[in-house]
Design an enzyme around this catalytic site. Structure first.
Site, PDB file in Angstrom:
ATOM      1  N   ARG A 206       0.844  -1.201   0.000  1.00 43.72           N
ATOM      2  CA  ARG A 206       0.000   0.000   0.000  1.00 43.72           C
ATOM      3  C   ARG A 206       0.882   1.255   0.000  1.00 43.72           C
ATOM      4  NH1 ARG A 206      -4.551   0.078   4.434  1.00 43.72           N
ATOM      5  NH2 ARG A 206      -2.847   0.603   5.834  1.00 43.72           N
TER       6      ARG A 206
ATOM      7  N   GLU B 157     -16.600   6.153   4.401  1.00 45.40           N
ATOM      8  CA  GLU B 157     -15.928   5.555   5.561  1.00 45.40           C
ATOM      9  C   GLU B 157     -15.846   6.596   6.675  1.00 45.40           C
ATOM     10  OE1 GLU B 157     -11.718   4.762   5.123  1.00 45.40           O
ATOM     11  OE2 GLU B 157     -11.649   5.983   3.308  1.00 45.40           O
TER      12      GLU B 157
ATOM     13  N   LYS C 258      -2.790   6.497   1.772  1.00 43.40           N
ATOM     14  CA  LYS C 258      -2.651   6.968   3.152  1.00 43.40           C
ATOM     15  C   LYS C 258      -1.686   8.143   3.210  1.00 43.40           C
ATOM     16  CE  LYS C 258      -3.179   4.183   7.344  1.00 43.40           C
ATOM     17  NZ  LYS C 258      -4.616   4.230   7.545  1.00 43.40           N
TER      18      LYS C 258
HETATM   19  C1  LIG Z   1      -5.693   3.424   7.798  1.00 41.12           C
HETATM   20  C2  LIG Z   1      -7.104   3.705   7.406  1.00 41.12           C
HETATM   21  C3  LIG Z   1      -8.084   2.704   7.371  1.00 41.12           C
HETATM   22  C4  LIG Z   1      -7.834   1.297   7.862  1.00 41.12           C
HETATM   23  O1  LIG Z   1      -6.851   0.599   7.192  1.00 41.12           O
HETATM   24  P1  LIG Z   1      -6.204  -0.693   7.875  1.00 41.12           P
HETATM   25  O2  LIG Z   1      -5.204  -1.149   6.877  1.00 41.12           O
HETATM   26  O3  LIG Z   1      -7.294  -1.660   8.082  1.00 41.12           O
HETATM   27  O4  LIG Z   1      -5.605  -0.249   9.147  1.00 41.12           O
HETATM   28  C5  LIG Z   1      -9.338   3.038   6.910  1.00 41.12           C
HETATM   29  N1  LIG Z   1      -9.643   4.293   6.526  1.00 41.12           N
HETATM   30  C6  LIG Z   1      -8.739   5.289   6.570  1.00 41.12           C
HETATM   31  C7  LIG Z   1      -9.145   6.640   6.140  1.00 41.12           C
HETATM   32  C8  LIG Z   1      -7.449   5.026   7.010  1.00 41.12           C
HETATM   33  O5  LIG Z   1      -6.561   6.015   7.060  1.00 41.12           O
END
Ligand SMILES: *Cc1c(COP(=O)(O)O)cnc(C)c1O
Length: 399
Positions: free
Chosen positions: A144, A282, A246
């Site tokens: 990622r 989300e 991210k």
């Molecule tokens: C990090 C994150 C997640 C969750 O990702 P994981 O890999 O399951 O920890 C979901 N939404 C957002 C906006 C994030 O920054």
């Protein structure tokens, strides 16, 4: 623990390859007692050590920590991992552990001026079935980060470099891994444009680092169900934007929505799509699932939703236990008519949602023992903590 790369070299904090502790303070100050120079470039030496300078990387037990009330606060640990990438070198070469502490950055670094940065988040658990620790799908975080680096015009560490660095960080901070069942050591990898640049362009130099902190539950509600508010004005992502990676630049813009919601007693907000304002995406840092009858749905990750490692794992586990899981558009109507709603993420785990407030109306959902989220939570955490057999090969041992 595994020595950094060449077995003959002393570790940065002054431990010889034979295992004797020379003294972290001398290494920290870059005065290895005349025996050798500090291995860290001086600019990356921690300027403010947070903890006592003695090397405790071989110790098992944590200091004065109240393991029962960890929460998600920042407890500084002993070491961080640092690896640099310059244009001349053409890639990330060799990283090193350094004492955890402040770092030096140019005021004109790319990350400070233009937000060229990414973060990751993953956890190390103390193993239930013996000594050592486990990581949960760290290669997924590495991939990622690589994907996000492409979007942000940054070079990225290889999957092997990333996972190696995570393991080193865990081992150097093992006294901070909470006891079984009390939480985990949260690892926060960062990739930043650390080089100086004035005009808008990719930075000439990058730094990858990882720090660690012991954590318990993310929401102050603990394991209890949370209340969410649907946010209608502020959006977290847009088509063509960076919601699917991210990048650090996605998070400060949602603080306002989050703070306003918290002041009204909500744990977090749910964002709507920015085009139709009708489809839920989300929460600020976790993905969303809705359950109705035997069907489970979660918003498809088409660029505006962060593809969570937990999300992907939960989809697989739910399918394994006979549920139909759809990745599709989830409308606000799907949401408010659901039987059950839950959030997933490394930090939040699988957190049940007890109510959602939309346009002034509060909708309630099933929570408690007899829910899918509870079942999935148990299955997932059992694999992560080594309490159940890992048939999927998701866990990676650190020892
Ligand atoms: C990090 C994150 C997640 C969750 O990702 P994981 O890999 O399951 O920890 C979901 N939404 C957002 C906006 C994030 O920054």
């Amino acid at each position: 623990m595994a020595v950094l790369s060449s077995a003959k070299r002393a570790l940065p904090w002054g431990r010889t390859s034979a295992g004797g502790v020379i003294g972290g303070l001398r290494a920290l100050l870059g005065t290895d007692g005349g025996g050798g120079r500090s291995l860290l470039p001086s600019r990356w030496k921690s300027s403010q050590p947070q903890l006592d300078p003695v090397d405790r990387s071989d110790e098992e037990g944590g200091g004065d920590i109240d393991w029962d009330n960890l929460g998600f606060g920042l407890t500084p640990t002993d070491y961080m991992y640092v690896m640099r990438c310059t244009q001349e070198e053409g890639g990330f070469s060799r990283g090193e552990l350094a004492r955890y502490g402040n770092i030096e950055l140019s005021p004109s670094s790319g990350v400070l001026n233009y937000g060229q940065g990414l973060f990751e988040g993953l956890k190390a658990y103390r193993r239930a079935d013996g000594p050592g620790y486990t990581l949960f799908r760290p290669e997924e975080n590495a991939r990622r980060m690589q994907h996000g680096a492409g979007r942000m015009c940054m070079p990225s560490p290889s999957v092997e470099q990333f996972v190696h660095a995570v393991k080193q960080t865990v081992l150097a901070n093992k006294r901070w891994v909470p006891p079984q069942g009390k939480g985990a050591l949260y690892l926060r990898p960062l990739l930043i444009g650390s080089g100086a640049i004035l005009g808008l362009a990719p930075a000439p130099e990058y730094t990858f680092m990882i720090y660690a902190a012991p954590v318990g539950t993310y929401f102050k509600e603990g394991m209890a169900a949370i209340n969410l508010l649907v946010e209608e004005e502020i959006h977290r992502a847009m088509p063509g934007g960076t919601g699917g990676v991210k990048t650090i630049s996605n998070y400060a813009p949602v603080l306002k929505a989050q703070m306003d919601a918290r002041s009204k007693g909500f744990a977090d907000v749910l964002y709507l799509d920015s085009v139709h304002k009708r489809y839920v995406e989300e929460a600020s840092s976790c993905n969303l699932f809705v359950v109705k009858g035997g069907a489970v749905a979660t918003p498809a990750t088409a660029g505006t939703i962060l593809p969570g490692v937990t999300r992907r794992s939960i989809i697989e586990l739910a399918r394994d236990s006979g549920y139909q899981v759809e990745e599709r558009l989830v409308s606000i109507d799907d949401l408010i008519s659901a039987d059950e709603v839950f959030c997933t993420g490394t930090a939040v785990g699988v957190t049940p949602v007890s109510t959602i407030t939309y346009q002034g109306t509060r909708y309630e959902f099933r929570t408690g023992e007899d829910t899918l989220s509870k079942k999935l939570y148990t299955t997932l955490t059992s694999i992560q903590m080594g309490l159940a057999e890992d048939k999927k090969g998701w866990t990676v041992a650190v020892d």
